[in-house]
Design an enzyme around this catalytic site. Structure first.
Site, PDB file in Angstrom:
ATOM      1  N   GLU A   1      24.243  30.151  15.869  1.00  0.00           N
ATOM      2  CA  GLU A   1      25.339  29.328  16.394  1.00  0.00           C
ATOM      3  C   GLU A   1      26.709  29.937  16.135  1.00  0.00           C
ATOM      4  O   GLU A   1      27.707  29.489  16.665  1.00  0.00           O
ATOM      5  CB  GLU A   1      25.286  27.930  15.772  1.00  0.00           C
ATOM      6  CG  GLU A   1      23.989  27.208  16.017  1.00  0.00           C
ATOM      7  CD  GLU A   1      23.671  27.053  17.503  1.00  0.00           C
ATOM      8  OE1 GLU A   1      24.510  26.517  18.225  1.00  0.00           O
ATOM      9  OE2 GLU A   1      22.592  27.500  17.910  1.00  0.00           O
TER      10      GLU A   1
ATOM     11  N   ASP B   1      39.653  51.487  40.411  1.00  0.00           N
ATOM     12  CA  ASP B   1      40.894  51.169  41.092  1.00  0.00           C
ATOM     13  C   ASP B   1      41.309  49.713  40.875  1.00  0.00           C
ATOM     14  O   ASP B   1      42.480  49.430  40.696  1.00  0.00           O
ATOM     15  CB  ASP B   1      40.760  51.427  42.595  1.00  0.00           C
ATOM     16  CG  ASP B   1      41.030  52.880  42.924  1.00  0.00           C
ATOM     17  OD1 ASP B   1      40.866  53.257  44.079  1.00  0.00           O
ATOM     18  OD2 ASP B   1      41.416  53.620  42.003  1.00  0.00           O
TER      19      ASP B   1
ATOM     20  N   ARG C   1      33.820  54.481  29.776  1.00  0.00           N
ATOM     21  CA  ARG C   1      34.194  55.062  31.079  1.00  0.00           C
ATOM     22  C   ARG C   1      35.674  55.415  31.162  1.00  0.00           C
ATOM     23  O   ARG C   1      36.101  56.125  32.060  1.00  0.00           O
ATOM     24  CB  ARG C   1      33.726  54.179  32.231  1.00  0.00           C
ATOM     25  CG  ARG C   1      34.412  52.851  32.331  1.00  0.00           C
ATOM     26  CD  ARG C   1      33.593  51.907  33.197  1.00  0.00           C
ATOM     27  NE  ARG C   1      33.304  52.476  34.497  1.00  0.00           N
ATOM     28  CZ  ARG C   1      34.214  52.655  35.447  1.00  0.00           C
ATOM     29  NH1 ARG C   1      35.465  52.347  35.221  1.00  0.00           N
ATOM     30  NH2 ARG C   1      33.868  53.164  36.604  1.00  0.00           N
TER      31      ARG C   1
ATOM     32  N   PRO D   1      32.142  33.924  21.894  1.00  0.00           N
ATOM     33  CA  PRO D   1      32.757  33.214  23.029  1.00  0.00           C
ATOM     34  C   PRO D   1      34.097  32.585  22.657  1.00  0.00           C
ATOM     35  O   PRO D   1      34.849  32.191  23.536  1.00  0.00           O
ATOM     36  CB  PRO D   1      31.716  32.153  23.393  1.00  0.00           C
ATOM     37  CG  PRO D   1      30.789  32.059  22.243  1.00  0.00           C
ATOM     38  CD  PRO D   1      30.854  33.356  21.509  1.00  0.00           C
TER      39      PRO D   1
HETATM   40  N1  ADE Z   1      28.497  35.757  22.350  1.00  0.00           N
HETATM   41  C1  ADE Z   1      28.033  34.695  23.056  1.00  0.00           C
HETATM   42  N2  ADE Z   1      28.747  34.494  24.161  1.00  0.00           N
HETATM   43  C2  ADE Z   1      29.719  35.456  24.184  1.00  0.00           C
HETATM   44  C3  ADE Z   1      30.775  35.777  25.073  1.00  0.00           C
HETATM   45  N3  ADE Z   1      31.012  35.075  26.174  1.00  0.00           N
HETATM   46  N4  ADE Z   1      31.559  36.823  24.776  1.00  0.00           N
HETATM   47  C4  ADE Z   1      31.352  37.532  23.643  1.00  0.00           C
HETATM   48  N5  ADE Z   1      30.380  37.279  22.765  1.00  0.00           N
HETATM   49  C5  ADE Z   1      29.551  36.254  23.026  1.00  0.00           C
END
Ligand code: ADE
Length: 237
Positions: A116, A169, A154, A89
């Site tokens: 974590e 598109d 894809r 994230p």
């Molecule tokens: N691992 C946990 N959350 C994530 C996210 N939003 N994007 C990529 N990997 C992740």
């Protein structure tokens, strides 16, 4: 293209990889997806892949050794130089431009983590690019890796059948796609816009463009702003 995924849960990938476009692309040898279990490279008797963070704090951190060993084992299986991607994230948000760029590589190695987070040396030592699929936290990188695999595959030549081709598109011309309708003409008192039944292709095209612009303005003001900037640059020329 070859895509390797390093994960603690290879089974999570079974279903997405065995349906629809991803299934067909593998059958046609457009892409080869190879799943490797990081835990197979743990060396202690508990097959441990995580540990407490230095400096304290909650949660566990993925330890570097099994990931490096798994990576080196996998990397040696093919000659092409891979792009290495860490799903987290904290990464740069994924965009269609990035998807297109990655789809032009011969090989991707994706690392999906649990716990974590990762020991930072995994990212730096493996020269990995951190990618996030959005500003929210998943329980692990697996679903994010699947999203990225789907979006990339894809884009590969011949991965889409004729019936699928129009699907991306949105984003390709810098706007969201216009609303689509199919039969019946009236469904629960909701009518298909008259203009789409007119047979006037010029008018239909104009209507669709207006709808695309309006929809983008309302739903994605961030994309609309970029679109406007690009249009005014075009007009300056
Ligand atoms: N691992 C946990 N959350 C994530 C996210 N939003 N994007 C990529 N990997 C992740």
């Amino acid at each position: 293209m070859r895509i390797d995924v390093l994960t603690l849960f290879p089974e999570m990938f079974d279903s997405p990889l065995s349906h629809s476009i991803l299934k067909r692309a593998q059958e046609r040898n457009i892409v080869e997806v190879v799943l490797s279990n990081i835990r197979d490279f743990a060396t202690d008797s508990y097959r441990k892949v995580d540990d407490k963070p230095y400096g304290g704090g909650a949660g566990m951190v993925m330890t570097p050794a099994p990931v490096f060993d798994c990576f080196e084992y996998v990397q040696a299986q093919a000659d092409q130089v891979p792009r290495v991607i860490l799903l987290t994230p904290q990464g740069t948000p994924l965009s269609q431009d990035k998807v297109v760029e990655l789809s032009q590589q011969p090989r991707l190695i994706m690392i999906a983590g649990r716990y974590e987070g990762f020991d930072e040396r995994i990212r730096t030592g493996l020269n990995a690019e951190a990618i996030s699929i959005g500003d929210f936290v998943l329980s692990g990188g697996e679903l994010a890796a699947m999203v990225l695999i789907d979006a990339v595959v894809r884009r590969l030549p011949d991965a889409l059948g004729d019936d699928d081709s129009a699907l991306d598109d949105s984003f390709c011309n810098g706007l969201l796609e216009y609303p689509q309708y199919t039969r019946p003409e009236v469904f629960r008192d909701m009518k298909v816009p008259e203009i789409l039944l007119s047979g006037d292709h010029g008018k239909i095209e104009k209507w669709r463009k207006e709808q695309s612009i309006e929809r983008t303005k309302q739903w994605r003001p961030d994309i609309y702003e970029k679109y406007q900037q690009a249009e005014s640059r075009k007009n300056e020329k």
